[in-house]
Design an enzyme around this catalytic site. Sequence first.
Site, PDB file in Angstrom:
ATOM      1  N   CYS A 139       0.816  -1.213   0.000  1.00  0.00           N
ATOM      2  CA  CYS A 139       0.000   0.000   0.000  1.00  0.00           C
ATOM      3  C   CYS A 139       0.851   1.265   0.000  1.00  0.00           C
ATOM      4  O   CYS A 139       0.416   2.305  -0.497  1.00  0.00           O
ATOM      5  CB  CYS A 139      -0.994   0.010   1.158  1.00  0.00           C
ATOM      6  SG  CYS A 139      -0.289  -0.267   2.781  1.00  0.00           S
ATOM      7  N   HIS A 213      -1.505   1.399   7.406  1.00  0.00           N
ATOM      8  CA  HIS A 213      -1.947   1.440   6.008  1.00  0.00           C
ATOM      9  C   HIS A 213      -1.641   2.819   5.420  1.00  0.00           C
ATOM     10  O   HIS A 213      -1.755   3.836   6.106  1.00  0.00           O
ATOM     11  CB  HIS A 213      -3.452   1.170   5.946  1.00  0.00           C
ATOM     12  CG  HIS A 213      -4.026   1.224   4.570  1.00  0.00           C
ATOM     13  ND1 HIS A 213      -3.600   0.401   3.548  1.00  0.00           N
ATOM     14  CD2 HIS A 213      -5.011   1.997   4.039  1.00  0.00           C
ATOM     15  CE1 HIS A 213      -4.290   0.666   2.455  1.00  0.00           C
ATOM     16  NE2 HIS A 213      -5.147   1.639   2.716  1.00  0.00           N
TER      17      HIS A 213
END
Length: 276
Positions: A139, A213
């Site tokens: 990510c 994330h």
Amino acid sequence: VAYAIAIITTLLRNMSAPNNNDKAAVIPTDEGSNDSTKPGFYSTKEGDDFRWPPLESNPEVFAQYLHSIGLPPTFSIGEVFGFDEDLLAFIPQPVLGIIVCYERLIPKSQYREQDKGSPDNYDKVAWYMHQSGTLDNACGIIACIHAIMNCPLVTLDPSTTLGAYKQRVETFTPTERKTALEQDTAFQKAHKKHAARGQTAAVNSDQSKVKHHFIAYVLNNEGDLVELDGTKAGPVIIGKCDGDLLRGSIKEVKGKLERGEISESLSMMTFNLANE
């Protein structure tokens, strides 16, 4: 209120499960290079099991990675040390993209409706791609790809890993772009190399330590602030921010903190022109 930003030890992970209704596209085997040492090569063999390791939220690691795959040296990655105005004054201008790494505290089902994103917004940005479970620890690089591909100032050499990827998938759907990245061995090799740098190497053997994330914020052609998170249904159009990408992004992050959606364990990096 100013929130402290932990840069060096913050690590990424996509904690969301892939969307089972989002079927992966089949990438034709006659595309790309047949030479695994060249940019643009990707594998289509059944059973490929490359595990994308996490990257440290460290601007130096990201800058080295991006330059090694084809980001021109006139661009770089910077660091936001805090949200106070006296700290923001040190950030190189113009800011072309924002990359945020944070720990999510709520499941996607509890997102506000306006924060879930929509496929209807695909055409409101120059570039968007989805993220799968296979790319769970990619990510960070996906956030950077979102920032770079949505910047009209960037021209990529198609002989580089990043340029070859863009050229090959530019007409693909967001799902097809995701599948192509999963199988891109040139990207895999670069990712593995740079994941071994900084503090990241210490947790690669223990995935339980990876809880964060990455997402990106950009401005689209209409001047809207847009959140780009490949685990969502599509881009999130936030709205006008007076052309101030940096402070508009900070406002959004503060809102997530105040609503209890993320923890204060976060970091923020900038995509900007390199200092001369």
